[in-house]
Motif scaffolding. Structure first.
Motif, PDB file in Angstrom:
ATOM      1  N   ILE A  72      15.885  -1.513   5.890  1.00  0.00           N
ATOM      2  CA  ILE A  72      16.019  -1.837   4.469  1.00  0.00           C
ATOM      3  C   ILE A  72      16.083  -3.346   4.246  1.00  0.00           C
ATOM      4  O   ILE A  72      15.479  -3.867   3.313  1.00  0.00           O
ATOM      5  CB  ILE A  72      17.253  -1.133   3.870  1.00  0.00           C
ATOM      6  N   LYS A  73      16.775  -4.056   5.113  1.00  0.00           N
ATOM      7  CA  LYS A  73      16.905  -5.503   4.957  1.00  0.00           C
ATOM      8  C   LYS A  73      15.543  -6.192   5.058  1.00  0.00           C
ATOM      9  O   LYS A  73      15.226  -7.070   4.259  1.00  0.00           O
ATOM     10  CB  LYS A  73      17.856  -6.072   6.002  1.00  0.00           C
ATOM     11  N   GLN A  74      14.714  -5.779   6.013  1.00  0.00           N
ATOM     12  CA  GLN A  74      13.381  -6.376   6.155  1.00  0.00           C
ATOM     13  C   GLN A  74      12.530  -6.127   4.914  1.00  0.00           C
ATOM     14  O   GLN A  74      11.837  -7.028   4.433  1.00  0.00           O
ATOM     15  CB  GLN A  74      12.660  -5.802   7.374  1.00  0.00           C
ATOM     16  N   ILE A  80      13.946   0.913  -2.444  1.00  0.00           N
ATOM     17  CA  ILE A  80      13.780   0.222  -1.170  1.00  0.00           C
ATOM     18  C   ILE A  80      14.019   1.158   0.013  1.00  0.00           C
ATOM     19  O   ILE A  80      13.328   1.058   1.027  1.00  0.00           O
ATOM     20  CB  ILE A  80      14.702  -1.017  -1.120  1.00  0.00           C
ATOM     21  N   CYS A  81      14.951   2.074  -0.105  1.00  0.00           N
ATOM     22  CA  CYS A  81      15.220   3.013   0.996  1.00  0.00           C
ATOM     23  C   CYS A  81      13.982   3.838   1.334  1.00  0.00           C
ATOM     24  O   CYS A  81      13.612   3.982   2.503  1.00  0.00           O
ATOM     25  CB  CYS A  81      16.380   3.939   0.647  1.00  0.00           C
ATOM     26  N   GLU A  82      13.350   4.368   0.319  1.00  0.00           N
ATOM     27  CA  GLU A  82      12.146   5.172   0.541  1.00  0.00           C
ATOM     28  C   GLU A  82      11.007   4.308   1.084  1.00  0.00           C
ATOM     29  O   GLU A  82      10.299   4.703   2.007  1.00  0.00           O
ATOM     30  CB  GLU A  82      11.717   5.845  -0.763  1.00  0.00           C
ATOM     31  N   GLN A 115       0.830  -1.212   0.000  1.00  0.00           N
ATOM     32  CA  GLN A 115       0.000   0.000   0.000  1.00  0.00           C
ATOM     33  C   GLN A 115       0.861   1.258   0.000  1.00  0.00           C
ATOM     34  O   GLN A 115       0.578   2.209  -0.727  1.00  0.00           O
ATOM     35  CB  GLN A 115      -0.936   0.009   1.207  1.00  0.00           C
ATOM     36  N   ALA A 116       1.910   1.255   0.805  1.00  0.00           N
ATOM     37  CA  ALA A 116       2.795   2.425   0.869  1.00  0.00           C
ATOM     38  C   ALA A 116       3.473   2.673  -0.473  1.00  0.00           C
ATOM     39  O   ALA A 116       3.572   3.813  -0.935  1.00  0.00           O
ATOM     40  CB  ALA A 116       3.841   2.241   1.969  1.00  0.00           C
ATOM     41  N   ILE A 117       3.920   1.603  -1.111  1.00  0.00           N
ATOM     42  CA  ILE A 117       4.580   1.737  -2.416  1.00  0.00           C
ATOM     43  C   ILE A 117       3.591   2.256  -3.451  1.00  0.00           C
ATOM     44  O   ILE A 117       3.905   3.156  -4.232  1.00  0.00           O
ATOM     45  CB  ILE A 117       5.193   0.393  -2.856  1.00  0.00           C
TER      46      ILE A 117
END
Length: 67
Positions: free
Chosen positions: A37-39, A26-28, A16-18
């Motif tokens: 970031i890893k998760q 991925i950072c954002e 949803q956020a994406i």
């Protein structure tokens, strides 16, 4: 069916956020959902692998097998 495995829980909040913010990295995305970031990377990788597995399973149902 032996090929079927239950997928891990879908990262709905991440998706949803994406989608809402049109996040392209991925950072954002990790910042938007408050995870490291890893998760986020692992969640997206699991999602990608699940989608591929479903695609190939569906493809196998509809494409005639060579004899």
């Amino acid at each position: 069916m032996s090929w079927y495995r239950s997928p891990p829980p879908w990262p709905i909040d991440l998706l949803q956020a994406i989608a809402e913010r049109e996040s392209t990295n991925i950072c954002e995305a990790s910042r938007l959902v408050g995870r490291d970031i890893k998760q986020v990377s692992e969640s997206l990788e699991r999602l990608y692998q699940s989608i591929l597995a479903l695609y190939f399973a569906a493809l196998a149902l509809y494409v005639p097998q060579a004899s």
